[in-house]
Design an enzyme around this catalytic site. Sequence first.
Site, PDB file in Angstrom:
ATOM      1  N   TYR A  21       7.695   2.977   4.282  1.00  0.00           N
ATOM      2  CA  TYR A  21       6.794   3.937   4.933  1.00  0.00           C
ATOM      3  C   TYR A  21       7.542   4.970   5.772  1.00  0.00           C
ATOM      4  CZ  TYR A  21       6.224   0.595   9.015  1.00  0.00           C
ATOM      5  OH  TYR A  21       6.368  -0.236  10.076  1.00  0.00           O
ATOM      6  N   GLU A  22       6.797   5.943   6.216  1.00  0.00           N
ATOM      7  CA  GLU A  22       7.361   7.061   6.990  1.00  0.00           C
ATOM      8  C   GLU A  22       8.442   7.790   6.182  1.00  0.00           C
ATOM      9  OE1 GLU A  22       5.786   7.887   9.772  1.00  0.00           O
ATOM     10  OE2 GLU A  22       7.059   9.665   9.785  1.00  0.00           O
ATOM     11  N   GLY A  23       8.167   7.952   4.886  1.00  0.00           N
ATOM     12  CA  GLY A  23       9.140   8.555   3.972  1.00  0.00           C
ATOM     13  C   GLY A  23      10.033   7.479   3.383  1.00  0.00           C
ATOM     14  N   GLN A  49      14.340   9.969   2.332  1.00  0.00           N
ATOM     15  CA  GLN A  49      15.250  10.219   3.458  1.00  0.00           C
ATOM     16  C   GLN A  49      16.574  10.778   2.946  1.00  0.00           C
ATOM     17  OE1 GLN A  49      14.145   9.839   6.549  1.00  0.00           O
ATOM     18  NE2 GLN A  49      12.221   8.970   5.817  1.00  0.00           N
TER      19      GLN A  49
END
Lengths: 591, 591
Positions: free
Chosen positions: B434-436, B441
């Site tokens: 999650y969060e990319g 990244q």
Amino acid sequence: MTSYTAPLKDMAFLLHDVLKIDASDIPGYADLDRGFTAAVLEEAGKLATDVLEPLNAVGDREGCTLENGVVRTPTGFKAAFDQLREGGWPALDCDPAYGGQGLPYLMGTAVGEILVSANMAFNMYQGLTHGAYSAIHAHGTDAQKALYLPKMVTCDWTGTMNLTEPHCGTDLGLMRTKAEPQADGSYKITGTKIFISAGEHDMADNIIHLVLAKAPGGGEGTKGISLFIVPKFLVNADGSLGARNSLAVGKVEHKMGIHGNATCVMNYDGATGYLLGDLHKGMRAMFTMMNEARLGVGLQGYAVAEAAYQNAVAYARDRLQGRAITGAENPSGPADPLIVHPDIRRSLMDQKSFVEGARALTLWAASLIDRGHRTGDAAAEGLVSLMIPVIKGFQTDRGFEMAVQAQQVWGGHGYIEDNGVSQFVRDARIAQIYEGANGVQALDLVGRKLTQDGGKHVMAFFEMVKAECKAHDADPRMAAFTEPLKQASKAMQAAGMFFMQNGMKNPNAALAGSYDFMLMMGHVCMGLMWTRMAAAASQALDAGGGDDAFLTTKIATGRYYMARQLPACAMHLARIESGADPVMALAAEAF
Amino acid sequence: MTSYTAPLKDMAFLLHDVLKIDASDIPGYADLDRGFTAAVLEEAGKLATDVLEPLNAVGDREGCTLENGVVRTPTGFKAAFDQLREGGWPALDCDPAYGGQGLPYLMGTAVGEILVSANMAFNMYQGLTHGAYSAIHAHGTDAQKALYLPKMVTCDWTGTMNLTEPHCGTDLGLMRTKAEPQADGSYKITGTKIFISAGEHDMADNIIHLVLAKAPGGGEGTKGISLFIVPKFLVNADGSLGARNSLAVGKVEHKMGIHGNATCVMNYDGATGYLLGDLHKGMRAMFTMMNEARLGVGLQGYAVAEAAYQNAVAYARDRLQGRAITGAENPSGPADPLIVHPDIRRSLMDQKSFVEGARALTLWAASLIDRGHRTGDAAAEGLVSLMIPVIKGFQTDRGFEMAVQAQQVWGGHGYIEDNGVSQFVRDARIAQIYEGANGVQALDLVGRKLTQDGGKHVMAFFEMVKAECKAHDADPRMAAFTEPLKQASKAMQAAGMFFMQNGMKNPNAALAGSYDFMLMMGHVCMGLMWTRMAAAASQALDAGGGDDAFLTTKIATGRYYMARQLPACAMHLARIESGADPVMALAAEAF
């Protein structure tokens, strides 16, 4: 929802183009022509796709439940197990003298991969039975074999292996389970065993437990351990079932994965047992089956990764997200499929090149086991015994990592249990732990196997790698394989040299590098396999008339492995050469 | 059963000996003397050990349940959340103008580690609220801030972030959720959002959803996206709760881990929303919070690994199995503890050296964020923006791997859910996604951050590494740190050069190596941190009067990282330099 299709083309390529089994001098191999192997594997594939794979998620969701001493397997498992039996699959590579079909172990291994990929937990019931069958076949008296094997060959009765106790796993010398000799020659077995796969369930008429226990007079540690046959129901001389034995399941474990397998605490309370093999030689009897058991777990490592990979590919083709950086590849759609993105490719290539390499290594090792068993070739046995810890340790580590990568392709959807890919990760995890945790495999490799028989097996391995490289010297197309392989093999030799020079004065210097050595040797084995596969594919391309797309894909996949994975060997060497000091610097209290 | 103790000594060492925060010129840092930080962290540690850690297993076992539109959190969560509130923890680094305590973000980060280690799923309710607070604080009108922030600072109201939809995760341009402008200036929000952490639960009076949606007139793709405040209960002008908004939880997901967090499908059915920030600039508003959000996830990576490590050490000290190869170390016992074995040491050193390095990197980055916010230092902001994808991607990848290693120390017992270590692995897994997702990244790092502002931030990073090495040129004790760091930094520069030379003609040549670059830069960052920590520890040893055992352990742990982990950089470089061809060789159909 997940799906699975047996990799029949890849298997046919390995069996016939790489291993060339139908031209082999191993007894029984001549019968394995392309038509025959294709028919067997295709049938296994149907069972896997149609019956076992759909039950994989069911098994994960429902797990096994213990009620009033009875273990209920997940919905559909019993009917599927009946289908497995009816198809004769458990008997495939068993001795015809007891109802088996007598096919080589190699074929059992190839079929095994397919069944494990479809449903690892389900296949353990059969796998454990096969292990117990092998033990009785190798060490039983004629009477024991006649009494137990025919029913085990069909899986009408299943089997288990009872080693671990609450306070002892790797260190079996601490064992407390006792065997007291009785006047009639039997023993009373008392103790608690844990982590017993398929220890109790509702799919068979009887369960034949093989139990390690200490009988009087054997001395301390592992020396006093013997192996016993302890049936759930005693078996009368005519083969009919007698009294219920004094053993019971105490608990079914709630585990991270393989929920469909009943992992049991087994309590033996003066249960009747029969000595299997020689008194106080139980460990030796276990060791004779260890190669097959560990190869079977190494197989699980890549078989689950294969299933995970197939589902990652399907998702990467289907899921539309973002655009290729080099220009839209699906311009009429709202976005391009994930598979256009280089980092998704990297992940899929990692997975594909690992699985295909590991399959080659496993099937080659299975053929070496056949050679050992069927021709008594000691060199083959020595070589396979060297490679077993690598096949178990490296393949299960990498297999787990590849399952994680497959899950990663699914993004957040891979974390949701309904989609089924998390199960691959959770199931694959156990293979790194059981049948000797991977750290123990590394210890076995460096502490025992490297120096076994004066180190001649590892020398033979290096010679084999050298010969393989030399064989392709004249072919410039093969340089992308032979050059990295030479480098990797040189690094592995340097590591061995480091162990020799430093391990004598400080054994920790060798053991601190054992894990890295296992992984490094794994890469060298994979490099050797890819070199062989690339050579076979090139030859087939040159010969023409084959499946060119398949063959060029095979070569490209191998080039990926050589270019992207073999550089790991230099890293492992650097770690190994840093020696014991960094690893052992701290006092135990300092952690 | 697991346990957790906050690493107070390690944190004090980092804050005061390495970062020397009380001597820093960042506004607010001068107040952070040793006594103050110790008091805060010790209190956080008590809450973590006594209240949150015991609930970690409860949360995993019970999960969150949806009944009649109400989500019930696990037993004890609500009482613990009340305790968290009463302790004022959510307000720690919030703006005093809205009831916050105004401490630096750095202190919030250190406290955050402790709470996440104890119970990652629980801490997400607070973490998401903090994210929503930051968004409103940065982009809200004065009226919005006055209306929402005081209750969010205390966590009386919690917050969420709504980005993902069933068909779009990374590619938010595909978003379908619509915002229709109303006569009164509000919007009607309609659409389905998925994976909404803390989307609905029973621990707060109101939930302030921040929702990305498309308002008319913004154009295609991400350009048309705006950010809206969509409260569960509308809030009257006096701050009291008004009508229930037209939004509802559709489902609570059954996930691999973080069961204690309610991950919801949220249905917005003409819900009333208020524009937050500028129309059609919703993506930009999200981006301003991204550094903190991603740092928070990178923190989860090592915080869970820390908890897993502590429990691996406890087991390795306690479990008796086998004998040290150099002679019994527990001769009066039946066997030696696991911790005597070199391969167990290797695993524990891997874990320890990673966690301590990652903590240093995270706290340093948090101090750079403070510097950026509190002094407007653009160089600090540029540097942290470069490092964020590394902190998120590298630390969550390695954190997961370390949790797996910790579980491995437990052997078969680690696979049994009752023992609690499997949870660390399952929980840590989400942080990679999650969060990319970590592949995203890597893309952000190589595709955007490396070349940002003409590449000046990465040049500054290299200069900083060079200066650090140069600073210790005269100290032979530091060569074990500076030499590997120089090598690793050189490899990273070579990789950057490869991208420059090849990425222009073929962007795939850079992107095929992006993941390896992210991991390589992670190792360089860790090497830089270990060099700083070793230098600080050496200075403290020279000064005398400190905790010598702690300081020498710190140096030995760093030497391990340098010797055993930095060699990975050469492998990553070799992979990167193999370019795009091996990665992109196959047609999509060939997988």
